[in-house]
Structures are given as structure tokens and as C-alpha cells.
Design an enzyme around this catalytic site. Structure first.
Site, PDB file in Angstrom:
ATOM      1  N   CYS A 294      27.172 -30.105 -37.481  1.00 39.75           N
ATOM      2  CA  CYS A 294      25.806 -31.899 -37.930  1.00 39.75           C
ATOM      3  C   CYS A 294      26.250 -32.627 -38.550  1.00 39.75           C
ATOM      4  O   CYS A 294      27.304 -33.380 -38.386  1.00 39.75           O
ATOM      5  CB  CYS A 294      24.558 -30.855 -38.110  1.00 39.75           C
ATOM      6  SG  CYS A 294      23.237 -32.086 -37.188  1.00 39.75           S
TER       7      CYS A 294
ATOM      8  N   HIS B  62      23.239 -25.545 -35.394  1.00 41.72           N
ATOM      9  CA  HIS B  62      23.101 -24.074 -37.152  1.00 41.72           C
ATOM     10  C   HIS B  62      21.979 -23.252 -36.968  1.00 41.72           C
ATOM     11  O   HIS B  62      21.875 -22.337 -34.902  1.00 41.72           O
ATOM     12  CB  HIS B  62      21.337 -24.455 -37.850  1.00 41.72           C
ATOM     13  CG  HIS B  62      21.357 -26.870 -38.412  1.00 41.72           C
ATOM     14  ND1 HIS B  62      22.194 -26.792 -39.357  1.00 41.72           N
ATOM     15  CD2 HIS B  62      20.822 -27.798 -37.669  1.00 41.72           C
ATOM     16  CE1 HIS B  62      22.371 -28.679 -39.265  1.00 41.72           C
ATOM     17  NE2 HIS B  62      21.254 -28.500 -38.089  1.00 41.72           N
TER      18      HIS B  62
HETATM   19  N1  GLN Z   1      20.955 -36.478 -41.183  1.00 41.46           N
HETATM   20  C1  GLN Z   1      21.779 -36.411 -39.905  1.00 41.46           C
HETATM   21  C2  GLN Z   1      20.838 -36.092 -38.454  1.00 41.46           C
HETATM   22  O1  GLN Z   1      20.007 -36.543 -38.503  1.00 41.46           O
HETATM   23  C3  GLN Z   1      22.230 -34.935 -39.722  1.00 41.46           C
HETATM   24  C4  GLN Z   1      21.464 -34.030 -40.181  1.00 41.46           C
HETATM   25  C5  GLN Z   1      21.460 -32.422 -40.153  1.00 41.46           C
HETATM   26  O2  GLN Z   1      22.831 -32.172 -40.633  1.00 41.46           O
HETATM   27  N2  GLN Z   1      21.157 -31.655 -39.428  1.00 41.46           N
HETATM   28  O3  GLN Z   1      21.166 -36.856 -37.336  1.00 41.46           O
END
Ligand code: GLN
Length: 245
Positions: A92, A191
Site C-alpha cells: 500500500c 493488507h
Molecule cells: N495513504 C495511502 C492511501 O490512502 C496508503 C494507505 C495505506 O497504506 N493503507 O492510499
């Protein structure tokens, strides 16, 4: 020994992504493969060329802004190490930092390393929920399951996706692609954490990291039934048939 580097664990640990390190280490230890884990954060000194596996977890836009400048200082080392077979898993936010840029919702452009040809920009709605993709591991199709929660929509240029979306949104909810890969660099929005749910992918990364460490021995299989349970829970929830061996 497999040398593991956990990048910015104090900043990139959204949704328990540190569990990926735990899964990688345990599946090595269950096979009596020795591992070392070095945690590296802002301004810490480390020789990335000496690493075999590097992990970047997810993080909010705030953390990505804190990390971008520090990560840029390590770009040349990472390029050399990747060309030498370094295995990277980036989830992510960590994924987004390896591309050209991430245009955040507040309009700030967070420049990434540009190691892979893709860019990210905040979309109109957060992409949240269970995800199942199909990727190829050693030429065989493998279902991989996880959970996504991101506002960034990623668009691939010349680099390959990690897999095709079977259920969920993936990179941007439009092109049916999820993640990105290049050489031994594997990026994903999943995740879960990803590796505890997906034993085959974990073992694939271990095999590649063993090779980077100079160990070309075969990876002893573990009990496959147990391994599929976490992934199967997601597949069942989404109505996919049982994983066949
Ligand atoms: N801040 C980034 C987004 O919202 C990554 C979020 C995350 O790592 N889950 O796309």
C-alpha cells in the site's frame, strides 16, 4: 542466513502489516533457515546491498510525506540491490513510494523513487474491502486474498501487475489489475496482513531471498492444509470454491 530489513516499522505499520515480517520469519524458522531482522527508520544507516529481503508496510499520507525524503537518499543503493536479486515486498503506502509519485487528496505531490513505472493519485472514494486476485507463482495460477483500504488509485505504465482482480478493487477499481512487480520486487494493496494469509506467496519470497543470500537449496514444504485456511476464509466469504491442490 537470510538478511531481512524492515523499513520504517515505526511509521509504516498500518493494519498490522508488521505481521508480514512475522510470517516470513516463522516459515523460515519452521524449516531451520536462519534469519536476521534489522529495523531501519529515518536517518538510520544500513547497507541495503547486503540485504536479501526488504519489507515496506502501509502508512497514512502523513507518514508517506515524512519518509519520502529519507527514502530518496537510499535510491541508488536500492537500484543496485534490486539488480542483484534483492527481494522487496511493499504494501500500500510502501508500494506507492516506489513509483513516480503519489498525488494526495490535499493536492500535495509526494515524489516516490520512480523504481517502477507507475503513479498514484487520490481517488474520489476510498477503496475498502476483501480482495482476491490471481497471480502466477512459478508459472502456476495462485489465488491470493487480503484486505484493501486506500484512497490512492495506482495506474501502471510498463511494469507488470502482481495479479488480476477476481473480487474487490485492486489498484484503481477500474482496470482489473492489482499491485505491481518488477524483477524480485512485489507490490500490493493487500493488507491482512498479506503473507500470513497466503503461504504460497510467502514461500515464493523465501525461495527468492534464499537465492539472493547464495543458498540454492530446495525449500522443504510445510503442511499445505493448514496454510490455506486463512486464505480460504476470505474465498468462502466471497463465494469462491475451495482451493484445490
Ligand atoms: N495513504 C495511502 C492511501 O490512502 C496508503 C494507505 C495505506 O497504506 N493503507 O492510499
Amino acid at each position: 542466513m537470510i538478511r531481512i530489513c524492515h523499513m520504517y516499522p515505526d511509521l509504516l505499520n498500518l493494519y498490522g502489516d508488521c505481521g508480514n515480517i512475522t510470517a516470513f520469519v516463522k516459515r523460515c524458522q519452521w524449516r531451520s533457515i536462519s534469519v536476521s531482522v534489522q529495523e531501519v527508520s529515518l536517518n538510520d544507516r544500513v547497507n541495503l546491498r547486503e540485504q536479501d529481503f526488504i519489507f515496506f508496510g502501509g502508512g497514512s499520507d502523513r507518514e508517506l510525506k515524512l519518509i519520502a525524503a529519507d527514502l530518496t537518499k537510499r535510491k541508488e543503493e536500492l537500484i543496485e540491490a534490486i539488480n542483484d536479486g534483492l527481494v522487496i515486498l511493499a504494501i500500500c503506502g510502501g508500494y506507492q513510494l516506489l513509483g513516480h509519485y503519489y498525488l494526495a487528496r490535499d493536492g500535495e505531490k509526494i515524489y516516490g523513487l520512480g523504481l517502477m513505472d507507475f503513479y498514484t493519485q487520490a481517488g474520489s472514494r476510498r477503496l475498502v474491502g476483501d480482495v482476491v486476485i490471481e497471480m502466477s507463482i512459478d508459472g502456476l495460477p495462485v489465488k491470493v486474498a487480503g484486505f484493501e483500504n486506500h484512497s490512492g488509485y495506482t495506474y501502471l505504465g510498463s511494469c507488470q501487475p502482481l495479479g488480476q482482480v477476481l473480487s474487490g478493487n485492486g489498484n484503481n477499481g477500474k482496470d482489473g489489475l492489482e499491485g505491481a512487480c518488477y524483477r524480485n520486487v512485489f507490490c500490493s494493496y493487500l493488507h491482512g496482513p498479506l503473507l500470513p494469509k497466503n503461504a504460497r506467496l510467502t514461500d515464493h519470497l523465501i525461495k527468492l531471498a534464499m537465492k539472493k543470500s547464495g543458498d540454492n537449496s530446495q525449500l522443504r514444504p510445510l503442511e499445505t492444509e493448514l496454510e490455506d485456511q486463512a486464505c480460504q476464509v476470505v474465498l468462502d466469504r466471497l463465494g469462491f470454491k475451495k482451493i484445490t491442490r
